[in-house]
Design an enzyme around this catalytic site. Structure first.
Site, short mmCIF file in Angstrom:
data_model
loop_
_atom_site.label_atom_id
_atom_site.label_comp_id
_atom_site.label_asym_id
_atom_site.label_seq_id
_atom_site.Cartn_x
_atom_site.Cartn_y
_atom_site.Cartn_z
N ASP A 182 0.61 -1.26 0.05
CA ASP A 182 0.02 0.08 -0.05
C ASP A 182 0.78 1.18 -0.02
O ASP A 182 0.37 2.19 -0.64
CB ASP A 182 -1.09 0.05 1.26
CG ASP A 182 -2.04 -0.92 1.16
OD1 ASP A 182 -2.82 -1.06 2.05
OD2 ASP A 182 -2.13 -1.63 0.11
N ASP A 202 0.55 4.15 -2.70
CA ASP A 202 0.30 5.52 -2.29
C ASP A 202 1.23 6.56 -2.65
O ASP A 202 0.94 7.74 -3.16
CB ASP A 202 -0.23 5.69 -0.65
CG ASP A 202 -1.63 4.96 -0.60
OD1 ASP A 202 -1.65 4.47 0.76
OD2 ASP A 202 -2.29 4.66 -1.32
N LYS A 208 -40.74 -12.69 3.72
CA LYS A 208 -39.68 -11.84 3.12
C LYS A 208 -38.11 -12.00 3.76
O LYS A 208 -37.96 -11.61 4.84
CB LYS A 208 -40.19 -10.52 3.12
CG LYS A 208 -39.14 -9.53 2.43
CD LYS A 208 -39.77 -8.31 2.39
CE LYS A 208 -38.83 -7.38 1.20
NZ LYS A 208 -37.63 -7.04 1.95
N ARG A 240 -29.22 -7.70 -8.49
CA ARG A 240 -30.27 -6.87 -8.76
C ARG A 240 -29.69 -5.52 -9.58
O ARG A 240 -30.21 -4.87 -10.28
CB ARG A 240 -31.01 -6.41 -7.59
CG ARG A 240 -32.15 -5.44 -7.95
CD ARG A 240 -32.97 -5.41 -6.44
NE ARG A 240 -34.25 -4.68 -6.89
CZ ARG A 240 -34.34 -3.34 -6.64
NH1 ARG A 240 -33.22 -2.56 -6.81
NH2 ARG A 240 -35.29 -2.50 -7.30
N CYS A 273 -39.83 32.57 12.11
CA CYS A 273 -38.78 31.56 11.90
C CYS A 273 -37.47 31.61 12.67
O CYS A 273 -37.01 32.53 12.88
CB CYS A 273 -38.30 31.69 10.56
SG CYS A 273 -36.93 30.77 9.83
N CYS A 313 -34.38 32.62 10.53
CA CYS A 313 -34.15 34.00 9.98
C CYS A 313 -35.16 35.24 10.48
O CYS A 313 -35.07 36.25 10.38
CB CYS A 313 -34.52 34.12 8.56
SG CYS A 313 -35.97 33.66 7.98
N CYS A 330 -41.68 28.98 6.93
CA CYS A 330 -41.04 30.34 7.09
C CYS A 330 -41.52 31.03 5.57
O CYS A 330 -41.51 30.46 4.47
CB CYS A 330 -39.28 30.38 6.90
SG CYS A 330 -38.52 31.48 6.49
N CYS A 336 -33.39 32.50 3.76
CA CYS A 336 -33.30 32.07 4.98
C CYS A 336 -32.12 31.21 5.00
O CYS A 336 -31.90 30.15 4.26
CB CYS A 336 -34.41 31.43 5.38
SG CYS A 336 -34.88 30.46 6.81
S1 IVH Z 1 -41.05 -10.62 -5.41
C1 IVH Z 1 -41.99 -8.10 -7.89
N1 IVH Z 1 -41.22 -12.25 -3.33
O1 IVH Z 1 -37.95 -8.09 -1.55
C2 IVH Z 1 -41.72 -7.86 -6.55
N2 IVH Z 1 -39.46 -10.38 -3.22
O2 IVH Z 1 -38.41 -4.98 -1.59
C3 IVH Z 1 -40.20 -8.02 -6.14
N3 IVH Z 1 -38.06 -10.58 -1.20
O3 IVH Z 1 -35.69 -6.97 -3.98
C4 IVH Z 1 -39.81 -9.33 -6.09
N4 IVH Z 1 -38.79 -12.51 -0.34
O4 IVH Z 1 -35.01 -9.16 -2.48
C5 IVH Z 1 -40.44 -11.08 -3.90
N5 IVH Z 1 -41.21 -13.75 -1.72
C6 IVH Z 1 -40.49 -12.78 -2.03
C7 IVH Z 1 -39.65 -11.88 -1.72
C8 IVH Z 1 -39.08 -11.15 -2.17
C9 IVH Z 1 -37.85 -11.36 -0.07
C10 IVH Z 1 -37.07 -9.35 -1.42
C11 IVH Z 1 -36.29 -9.37 -2.85
C12 IVH Z 1 -36.93 -7.84 -3.55
C13 IVH Z 1 -37.28 -7.16 -2.25
C14 IVH Z 1 -38.21 -6.17 -2.70
#
Ligand code: IVH
Length: 676
Positions: free
Chosen positions: A34, A38, A119, A140, A403, A406, A427, A434
């Protein structure tokens, strides 16, 4: 030394640095220590300072180094990877369902069937299969473009490399979540703060052998692009996924009715601690694909799904004082400074009190004992006051009439939509006059969704303001970098980085530019609408002429409130100066022409009367999906007036007068090769 010789010496150093960068970022190899690396950077910068004829795109002053993401090729998703809107309570769910029923024009008691899926809090990935073979795997990314992480995904045992099953579609993007089990996470003795970070870190390794060392899992839940998928519900899709050899969430359920969704939510929340993976809520999707298709998307989230988040957490605390903050539109927001409390693992010491009316309604006072809630990413707020614990001598909180920044008088606007006085006090000063408002406006200007100047955070805006380096947005482009370099905490490299980020954002899209100006009532969506319709900065500037302003009424979504706000914006001399100066330093790119292949391309429509089996919102999105546009009054610019049941006579009459073609609903649907 001659100039030529200096150039040669300089170029040699640049080449060397470039080689080190490439090796490091593409192959994960550090060729030198490093310190040596640098030093080389510093030598290059010093040479550039001494001889201003030395320039290179690869200079460390311009190129901040390969971004790690350069490790992976970017590839466009064949269908965008959407995100989800959030719900935090029963009311949010009731609202969600109501909107859907209205959109689909169904009777109030229509029973919607949902797929309820826990989820998982991991990293989403899209797996492209062609003829049963796993070809490419993408992260993604920004939803439109992901990173090619195929090799890393191939190390995951839950991802089948090939699928022999006869009814597996010829082409499909299988989407799901990559995650690490909590029990496996515990075994890792490394630097990751939580399982999600560990999964993300592992997945983004340059070397897939490194990925393999961290045991990852994959659960599938949706699909993107497909060819040859013959099913009608999400529920069937989840069953098929298992048949094809994917893992699905064992707690997925098909449920009807909000009450039953809530019951399932409570049951799963109770089990949360027993699960070997982190979940942060339940995703509800309309089960029927036909209805999903009709509902479509708003911005980057589907209308047919929502995430019901866990952890609406609350705790008791005491209000130490009430501060008034001033936002970029002048709104006075009272904030309670509370005795720090831990709410669901996060220490909270501020809670918003929203506005003057909220303080009065709940009679919130300094010294009060209060219940604070923190739900999801929402700012913590006061739910209620415990009057039994109130001090006898406590006094009502008097909201300032001037305010605090200001000293100008404050006003409450009359809201044209609700026909009531606003609950927010503002304001009355012109934006940049401001101090606090000006600082907030500049923070907005550089923020992620506006100019997105990396490294120019809120603290830096405040610091530069205090040092009088900035007063207006355009000052960002004439910063005194020599002065900044000598400030505490700054150095050559950080100044070079800042310079680079600013330079990068001089080229900006028209919609971001409009949004960055921070005009009240012109958020991201409205900025997009304005950009799409006005196309260029030149047309935007012509709005300073009031006659052009009212043309905006033809844009569906832009109303009197927005127009008044734009009018006020152009009345300010300072705003005009900001525009003039920014026009000189920025390259504002015209709006991209939309794809022009829809069946209703270039045609304008207006709706009157009640449509059969379809809401107005659905009709509107159907028109827009086919490249047509909606206007809100009859004029020569209108091509078709679509008439439903009981159309407004005045509209039909003026359409006839102006020779506008009048269509029935079925005539219109025929244009789209559809029937009612
Ligand atoms: S459907 C079409 N199904 O949640 C809608 N998403 O905030 C999006 N996720 O980026 C995908 N479990 O990473 C779907 N059963 C599920 C899910 C799911 C987790 C996550 C996914 C997505 C995020 C959306």
């Amino acid at each position: 030394m001659s100039d030529d010789l200096i150039k040669k010496k300089y170029n040699k150093k640049i080449k060397l640095l470039n080689n080190y960068n490439k090796k490091y970022y593409d192959q994960n190899i550090s060729e030198v220590s490093d310190t040596i690396y640098d030093n080389l950077k510093r030598e290059i910068i010093n040479l550039e300072k001494k001889y201003n004829f030395l320039k290179s795109l690869n200079s460390p002053q311009v190129n901040v180094g390969y971004k790690p993401s350069k490790n992976f090729k970017k590839i466009a998703h064949r269908a965008p990877m959407l995100s989800l809107a959030n719900a935090f309570n029963e009311d949010d769910l009731i609202n969600f369902e109501k909107k859907i029923i209205n959109f689909l024009n169904k009777k109030k008691d229509y029973q919607i069937e949902y797929s309820a899926e826990p989820k998982i809090d991991g990293i989403s990935a899209s797996l492209i299969y062609k003829n049963g073979k796993f070809i490419t795997g993408l992260s993604r990314g920004d939803g439109k473009e992901g990173e090619d992480i195929t090799e890393n995904l191939k190390t995951i045992k839950d991802i089948p490399p090939s699928i022999l099953n006869k009814n597996f579609p010829q082409e499909i993007d299988i989407r799901g979540e990559v995650f690490i089990k909590n029990s496996d996470f515990k075994k890792l003795t490394n630097k990751f703060a939580n399982p999600r970070n560990a999964a993300s870190g592992s997945l983004r390794q340059k070397d897939s052998k490194e990925t393999k060392k961290i045991p990852l899992n994959f659960i599938a839940y949706t699909f993107g692009h497909e060819r040859g998928l013959k099913i009608e519900t999400q529920n069937e899709f989840l069953e098929k996924l298992e048949m094809w050899g994917f893992k699905t969430n064992p707690f997925n359920k098909t449920i009807k009715g909000i009450k039953n969704l809530i019951k399932n939510y409570n049951d799963i929340e109770k089990k949360r601690d027993e699960l070997d993976f982190d979940i942060d809520g339940i995703v509800y999707k309309i089960n029927n694909f036909g209805l999903q298709k009709r509902l479509g998307n708003i911005a980057n989230a589907p209308r047919w799904a929502i995430a019901h988040k866990f952890s609406a957490n609350s705790s008791i605390s005491k209000i130490k004082k009430i501060e008034i903050q001033i936002g970029r539109t002048g709104a006075l927001t009272p904030v309670a400074k509370i005795k720090p409390v831990n709410i669901g693992g996060v220490v909270v010491s501020n809670a918003t009190l929203h506005n003057e009316d909220e303080i009065n309604r709940k009679d919130i006072r300094i010294g009060d004992t209060v219940l604070i809630e923190r739900a999801g990413d929402v700012i913590p707020h006061v739910i209620s006051v415990d009057l039994n614990l109130r001090d006898k001598n406590s006094k009502k909180f008097i909201f300032p009439k001037n305010c605090p920044s200001c000293g100008s008088k404050t006003v409450k606007d009359f809201n044209l939509t609700t026909k009531k006085e606003d609950s927010v006090r503002r304001c009355s000063r012109d934006g940049y006059e401001c101090e606090k408002m000006a600082i907030e406006k500049i923070k907005h200007f550089v923020s992620k969704e506006a100019l997105n100047i990396e490294g120019f955070g809120k603290k830096i805006v405040e610091k530069f303001w205090d040092l009088k380096l900035i007063r207006l947005p355009q000052d960002i482009f004439k910063l005194d970098f020599n002065k900044i370099e000598n400030l505490e905490g700054w150095g050559q490299l950080s100044v070079a980085n800042l310079k680079y980020s600013i330079e990068l954002r001089k080229n900006i899209s028209f919609e971001k530019f409009i949004f960055a100006l921070g005009i009240r009532h012109i958020g991201l969506e409205n900025a997009k609408l304005l950009s799409k319709n006005l196309k260029s900065l030149k047309n935007f500037l012509s709005l300073s002429n009031k006659n052009n302003l009212y043309e905006l009424l033809n844009i569906d979504g832009i109303g009197e409130t927005q127009i008044n706000s734009i009018k006020n914006f152009f009345l300010s001399k300072t705003n005009l100066k900001v525009l003039r100066d920014l026009e000189k330093v920025l390259k504002v790119n015209d709006a991209k022409i939309q794809k022009v292949d829809g069946k209703l391309n270039n045609k304008t429509f207006m709706l009157t009367g009640k449509l059969e089996g379809m809401s107005r919102a659905e009709a509107k999105s159907l028109i827009e999906e086919n490249s047509g546009s909606i206007v809100s009054n009859v004029s020569k610019k209108l091509d078709y007036l679509i008439t439903g049941d009981k159309p407004t006579k005045r509209k039909v009459d003026s359409a006839k007068e102006m020779n506008v073609q009048i269509l029935t609903q079925s005539e219109w649907l025929k244009m789209l090769n559809k029937t009612t």
